[in-house]
Scaffold this motif. Structure first.
Motif, PDB file in Angstrom:
ATOM      1  N   VAL A   1       0.584   0.154  17.266  1.00  0.00           N
ATOM      2  CA  VAL A   1       1.713   0.773  16.572  1.00  0.00           C
ATOM      3  C   VAL A   1       1.262   2.156  16.107  1.00  0.00           C
ATOM      4  O   VAL A   1       0.250   2.285  15.407  1.00  0.00           O
TER       5      VAL A   1
ATOM      6  N   GLY B   1      -2.522  -6.828  16.483  1.00  0.00           N
ATOM      7  CA  GLY B   1      -2.057  -5.477  16.232  1.00  0.00           C
ATOM      8  C   GLY B   1      -3.167  -4.498  15.893  1.00  0.00           C
ATOM      9  O   GLY B   1      -4.150  -4.833  15.244  1.00  0.00           O
ATOM     10  N   GLN B   2      -2.976  -3.270  16.352  1.00  0.00           N
ATOM     11  CA  GLN B   2      -3.780  -2.126  15.935  1.00  0.00           C
ATOM     12  C   GLN B   2      -2.810  -1.040  15.496  1.00  0.00           C
ATOM     13  O   GLN B   2      -1.654  -1.004  15.944  1.00  0.00           O
ATOM     14  N   GLY B   3      -3.267  -0.136  14.633  1.00  0.00           N
ATOM     15  CA  GLY B   3      -2.368   0.900  14.146  1.00  0.00           C
ATOM     16  C   GLY B   3      -3.057   2.238  13.988  1.00  0.00           C
ATOM     17  O   GLY B   3      -4.251   2.309  13.698  1.00  0.00           O
TER      18      GLY B   3
ATOM     19  N   LEU C   1       3.182   0.941   8.616  1.00  0.00           N
ATOM     20  CA  LEU C   1       2.029   0.501   9.393  1.00  0.00           C
ATOM     21  C   LEU C   1       1.456  -0.793   8.821  1.00  0.00           C
ATOM     22  O   LEU C   1       1.149  -1.738   9.571  1.00  0.00           O
TER      23      LEU C   1
ATOM     24  N   TYR D   1       3.722  -3.845   9.810  1.00  0.00           N
ATOM     25  CA  TYR D   1       3.588  -4.264  11.209  1.00  0.00           C
ATOM     26  C   TYR D   1       2.235  -4.942  11.453  1.00  0.00           C
ATOM     27  O   TYR D   1       2.163  -5.987  12.113  1.00  0.00           O
ATOM     28  N   LEU D   2       1.180  -4.360  10.929  1.00  0.00           N
ATOM     29  CA  LEU D   2      -0.148  -4.925  11.181  1.00  0.00           C
ATOM     30  C   LEU D   2      -0.330  -6.266  10.479  1.00  0.00           C
ATOM     31  O   LEU D   2      -1.102  -7.115  10.944  1.00  0.00           O
TER      32      LEU D   2
ATOM     33  N   LYS E   1      -2.077   6.501  12.609  1.00  0.00           N
ATOM     34  CA  LYS E   1      -1.195   7.578  12.179  1.00  0.00           C
ATOM     35  C   LYS E   1      -1.688   8.869  12.805  1.00  0.00           C
ATOM     36  O   LYS E   1      -2.898   9.111  12.858  1.00  0.00           O
TER      37      LYS E   1
END
Length: 299
Positions: free
Chosen positions: A233, A264-266, A254, A257-258, A268
């Motif tokens: 994400v 999941g990875q995130g 973030l 979602y994580l 910015k």
């Protein structure tokens, strides 16, 4: 220049183009790009990313489809849903690509990816969500009666008039500066010309109106928690929502979602809401790093 290709889905014709590395055969799993929905938007949204991907030395084949109702695909007068577009993309993989793919999705079309991996999990090896909607927006469904009312209002001469107004360059520039790009100077003529070309056909309004009516607005909390593949994400540092009342910082989005994505990875990065276009180089680097981190071949 890449030629437009077509494949059938149900009674419709769906357009796409296929890109290959400039030198040599493709390597690694194919990539499928999913463009956003909006006035004039189509697969052309991705042209900067495609160039940057190969400039970075990656060798994956890239399939870039026009979703039904957009670009060069059929434009029926229909209330499109994420499930419709997901089935279109499943057919592309089944009949054309014929192997599992990496999916990169822009913005509020994230529900298309969620529908896709729920219906055909074996088709998707990894998924990248670029600037998906605020978490509250993704988990607060709109009542079907309200969606239908909005669609019926748009599907009138009033809606036609609105679409003609919305495809004017002055409106497109203003909306892009206020809602999409982090820096007004990045709303260049290339972007505006792309939107202008894509909105010439009045039939392209149906996909836009289906999106505005909120047929994509469901509670996707459980679907996100059940995503079976590695998912990245990416949010812009100044990410914002075009829907009133859904104010969340990039960090808040973030984190949400994580917290729910199983794999999941995130990240910015600088930018706002259209990262593959406004922050192409950084976006490309981050996607490449993600795929390498999950041992997906990109070189």
């Amino acid at each position: 220049m890449t030629s437009t290709l077509f494949h059938p889905w149900q009674s419709y014709t769906c357009a796409y183009d296929r890109h290959l590395p400039p030198n040599g055969d493709p390597q690694g799993p194919p990539i499928v790009l999913v463009h956003p929905i909006g006035v004039g938007l189509s697969r052309q949204f991705w042209h900067r990313f495609i160039t940057a991907w190969y400039d970075h030395g990656h060798r994956n084949a890239i399939y870039n489809p026009d979703l039904l109702g957009c670009g060069e695909s059929s434009m029926p007068r229909a209330a499109y849903t994420p499930a419709d577009w997901a089935r279109q993309l499943q057919t592309l993989v089944d009949t054309v690509i014929q192997e599992p793919v990496i999916v990169i999705i822009q913005g509020a079309l994230a529900p298309v990816g969620l529908e896709w991996v729920a219906q055909a999990p074996d088709q998707v090896r990894a998924m990248v969500l670029s600037g998906p909607p605020a978490w509250r927006l993704m988990t607060s469904p709109t009542k079907p009666s309200r969606q239908k009312l909005a669609w019926n209002l748009f599907d009138t001469p009033l809606g036609n008039g609105f679409y003609r107004y919305a495809r004017r360059e002055a409106f497109l520039r203003s909306f892009s500066e206020r809602q999409l790009f982090g820096t007004a100077a990045d709303v260049d003529q290339d972007w505006l010309d792309c939107l202008h070309r894509g909105s010439r056909q009045m039939a392209s309004r149906h996909a836009v109106f289906a999106f505005l009516a909120g047929f994509w607005r469901q509670d996707y909390g459980d679907a996100i928690a059940a995503v079976p593949c590695p998912t990245l994400v990416i949010f812009g540092e100044t990410a914002s929502s075009v829907t009133r009342g859904y104010v969340e910082s990039a960090d808040q989005r973030l984190e949400a979602y994580l917290h729910h994505l199983p794999q999941g990875q995130g990240r910015k990065i600088p930018g706002r809401n259209v990262l593959p276009y406004e922050a192409t180089q950084t976006f490309t680097e981050v996607v490449g790093e993600f795929l390498q981190s999950i041992h997906v071949k990109v070189l």
